[in-house]
Design an enzyme around this catalytic site. Sequence first.
Site, PDB file in Angstrom:
ATOM      1  CG  ASP A  64      62.170  26.573  40.445  1.00 28.50           C
ATOM      2  OD1 ASP A  64      62.688  27.529  39.823  1.00 28.50           O
ATOM      3  OD2 ASP A  64      61.156  25.979  40.029  1.00 28.50           O
ATOM      4  CD  GLU A  65      61.005  21.818  39.632  1.00 30.14           C
ATOM      5  OE1 GLU A  65      60.270  20.950  40.141  1.00 30.14           O
ATOM      6  OE2 GLU A  65      60.730  22.402  38.575  1.00 30.14           O
TER       7      GLU A  65
END
Lengths: 649, 649
Positions: A284-285
Amino acid sequence: MPASVQPGTGQLLIDQSFSVAVTGTHDASLNTGVRRFQAQLSTQTGIPFRPKPGAPPTLQIHADHAREAVQKLGEDESYELTITDSGAKLTALTPLGVLHGLETFLQLVQPSGSGFSVPAVTIKDQPRFPWRGLLIDASRHFIPIDVLKRNLDAMTAVKMNVLHWHLSDDQGFRVESKVFPKLQGMGSGGQFYTQAEVRDLIAYAHDRGIRVIPEFDIPGHATAWYVGYPELASGPGQYSSERRGGIFDAIMDPTQERTYKFLDQFIAEMAKLFPDAYFHIGGDEVNGKQWDANPKIQQFMKAHNLKNNQDLQAYFNQRVQKIVAKNHKTMVGWDEILHPDLPKTIIVQSWRGQQSLADAAKQGYSGLLSHGYYLDLMWSAARHYAVDPMGDAAATLTDQEKSRILGGESCQWAEWITPENVDSHIWPRNAAIAERLWSPQSVTDVASMYTRLNAVSLDLEWLGLTHRSARQQMLHRMAGSADITALRALADVVEPVKDYNRGDDAKGLSDFDGPLTRMVDAVYPESDTARHFGELVQTFVDGGYKDQAAEAQIRSWLTMWRDNDAKLHPLLDQSALLQEDAPVSANLSALGAAGLQALDYLDKAQLAPDAWETQQLASIAQAKKPTADLLLMIVAPVQQLVQASAIPR
Amino acid sequence: MPASVQPGTGQLLIDQSFSVAVTGTHDASLNTGVRRFQAQLSTQTGIPFRPKPGAPPTLQIHADHAREAVQKLGEDESYELTITDSGAKLTALTPLGVLHGLETFLQLVQPSGSGFSVPAVTIKDQPRFPWRGLLIDASRHFIPIDVLKRNLDAMTAVKMNVLHWHLSDDQGFRVESKVFPKLQGMGSGGQFYTQAEVRDLIAYAHDRGIRVIPEFDIPGHATAWYVGYPELASGPGQYSSERRGGIFDAIMDPTQERTYKFLDQFIAEMAKLFPDAYFHIGGDEVNGKQWDANPKIQQFMKAHNLKNNQDLQAYFNQRVQKIVAKNHKTMVGWDEILHPDLPKTIIVQSWRGQQSLADAAKQGYSGLLSHGYYLDLMWSAARHYAVDPMGDAAATLTDQEKSRILGGESCQWAEWITPENVDSHIWPRNAAIAERLWSPQSVTDVASMYTRLNAVSLDLEWLGLTHRSARQQMLHRMAGSADITALRALADVVEPVKDYNRGDDAKGLSDFDGPLTRMVDAVYPESDTARHFGELVQTFVDGGYKDQAAEAQIRSWLTMWRDNDAKLHPLLDQSALLQEDAPVSANLSALGAAGLQALDYLDKAQLAPDAWETQQLASIAQAKKPTADLLLMIVAPVQQLVQASAIPR
């Protein structure tokens, strides 16, 4: 709430003669589960059991066949529990079902006029979703094994079956690697789990019917790796673990072979340590700044026809997926790993929204819902409860697509969490999510959910959870040896600010080395008192302001709040930790006074003057603003009273 | 309260930079003690310490020389603690003094306007008595090791230095003997301490500056021995461990050599297991019935010119004392062992009265006081606090005789105790006894003692003691998932009956296999609420009924009590455990109403009618009677108000 409940007649008494017999398969987890059940029942009732030798058992248990040595996704968890006034019978295909049935039995125990008893009932029960998880982030703040164990006990009580252990992030690498010892040696500040501890925790979870899935978040959220192994990163320089929250630039270099060589060895080591068939790689991210800034990486992207950072991450994920698969594991990752280049065998965990879960299912990917189940956002249990993995975008999926939605996971991210307050942030709210994932989709009544939630919350105290007691201790810390009655009255009606609004105040960015001992750290994410008060005011309003019993109770509360600030003020001044709460206490007092005046107008059937109403609404608007990262939760019902008092009837 | 306290100016802040340095002797108990102190300080303040490398230490510790490998009676325990606004210094002759000084430091920590701090002060401190003990009876109800450990932690906090471990009695033999395995094998119902656990507990205690003294009560109170070894008894037949309390007939046969052969081997084994120089042989409450009934024993007495059972016990004690001495131990026993035939080296523990302690001292015996320190009698802290080892009969002793009084021991006999409620029966009251034994004789002010007791009680929660939380859980057990506010209001103003008055009611004799889950088991031995209410009424009366603030508070309490029964009644009916408390709740309501009426008369300066007073006094007399083994503790102040309202002014 079980899938099917048929009430019977009468009740089964629990007394000193209570006994259990087991037929069918006996395995270690069933035997320890039964012993744990007996000890728990004895603790809750205070009865030391001394069954008479030879007497027929009170509870007859039967499991058809053994469970898998390593718990599998989708293993049968169903059970049937029949209780009459003369005995109880619990049958299941596997010990997993027995474990669940025993928890249901414990939930049924209640004091009665003739002693402790369980009502006669026939229950046929099985989970709606096979994957019912809780993520605990041990990276931002380290969570010791004993704290995890009591949370596993609580998960067992609410029939959750997956612990998603978020073991590495920018702020810390929390598991011992023998192959790459600088991971924990330099990336943990000394706070990590040894492999022996990991094995012990997995065995503990297995005994309770819970799978343990490790997450090693890559290629972003991995700064702690680079403290010991800076050569893995895409940017130059030395690294240290981050001491605050956020999304950071440091990112793994997906263009060099040594990254994959490292991951090959590391994943092989961890795949052996964690026996579960699933392996979470985060994903993620990803902020692509280090990739953008590195000419070598830019060159690689051109050479491999990777148009953007998403493509580069997909390339990385494909390489990682092959390593994971080589170790006989299925790869799990957050939404961002979804990319047409990845095989359909992977599992997508959706934190960004129900749309992305539905999209994945449409594309043939299996998925888990976490969006809507973030416990760190401080939502109410009711708000989490309303989120259904099959709701929203998923509602329009075909049956086949729906079958790809395996369940969900609540997430306790640990930016603002310590071992002291982690229980109170997870529990009891997590039980509402657990019910959403276990019980039929049609079970949605919020009032009855809160009744069960209250009962579960009390039960969890017997398991040693500190979700209630920690607040008490933290208030005592703030107050020294002073009486905390008035402080508790304030704490009872505030909640932490919601979503990501904390820390935007004058205190600046968070420091993970600092204490988390403010009022906002101590209070419950959801105020029961405010909820009850709101319901009471609603009853009073709905009854046309005539319900005298409701009014008396409303008055009693408002009076207490009005007078509380005077009692609390000396203490607020004396404690550095409490000074910031002085305006909140003053606002509470003002709300109490405003509500009482409104009731006076309503009692006299006298219209409240406009000027008064304007003034009160201004003061209410003031009280509504977050202060010291706290929200006063009785603002809305007081506003309701004030406005009602100014409406001609 | 330290022996000498000189207040200074300013305060020392406790923040993240807090650090400790140790010079002088380093031994294991000092090092672990310092680590424990740092962890405790961090827990209480919620501050994770991150001292800056190279900065001068906040707290400088120095111990001159090492302590004894096996802690000795009378080892130096003194310390000096100097705190200024820039740092603190703790010096002691031995690590024992350091351990005590660290506890004093923790007690000084308080929240302040600028954060946590300790006030500037110079303390010179040492104990008044070298023997400051707590007896825990593990025979009547087994007390697990973890419960003992947290009680050792609490003893450390109040500077007690002896755990007297009552390990055998009629109801259970609680320690593993490898030489005579049927002792625990048949006499414990499976509930005993292994030798490894004993060694672990002794090491744990040693680290905390606490000696561990075992008691094996003989020749009476020893039925559990005869389950496995009936040949030791003076009467024929098979034995089983007693399941109720009292004094029983079974008694060891002091006339046969095999008894001494057995004790010779047993004491040798236990003398090795327990390194302390003292060994307690009990010796209390010998009922000579089996001796009287056994012709062989009667013959023996005649042959040896033993005139009565006292002489026979003295003969036994002499033989036992020689065995104890052979193992390099000093024998300790209860009053009853006092007999001119025994050497002056033994130690007499007085449970029967201060006279017998003085008598022993006069005769040249060393002694300990326990009379007045029996925690199971449910006295108030103030009443225990008033008992001084040098008071009463001891006050007239010569200095030399006085020097033989070594200190005292509180006693927690376990007839009515389980691991669940043991903490709340010992704590916080035991801290008042600990202060009596540590602090100068002149420290006697009860009000300031209660202030310190409240602070200590809060501190003990940080150590994991359950003296407050257990009541909460036990009330929840009685109430199921119902709200316990009204139940707690009742529990707040009752105390268990005092002395040995419990169990004389219709419930019959106690059954040690049964649950201890009644209100009388849950409530605190001393009601803080009732004490505060009594003080408030006294203030109001002393002020000529004019103190409006006091009256408002009295009214608020009386109103709450008057209305409590209506709230509580539905619950009382639903729970078998609570039904017996219904009359107590009704009495509380009547007391509330009576007190309010009395206040009304006083307010109106109107004389209460005689008939009303007579009626109220009758109802007060009713409320005064023990019900469900409970005493309503606000009876006296309400009676004070009622009587005041009927006196012409």
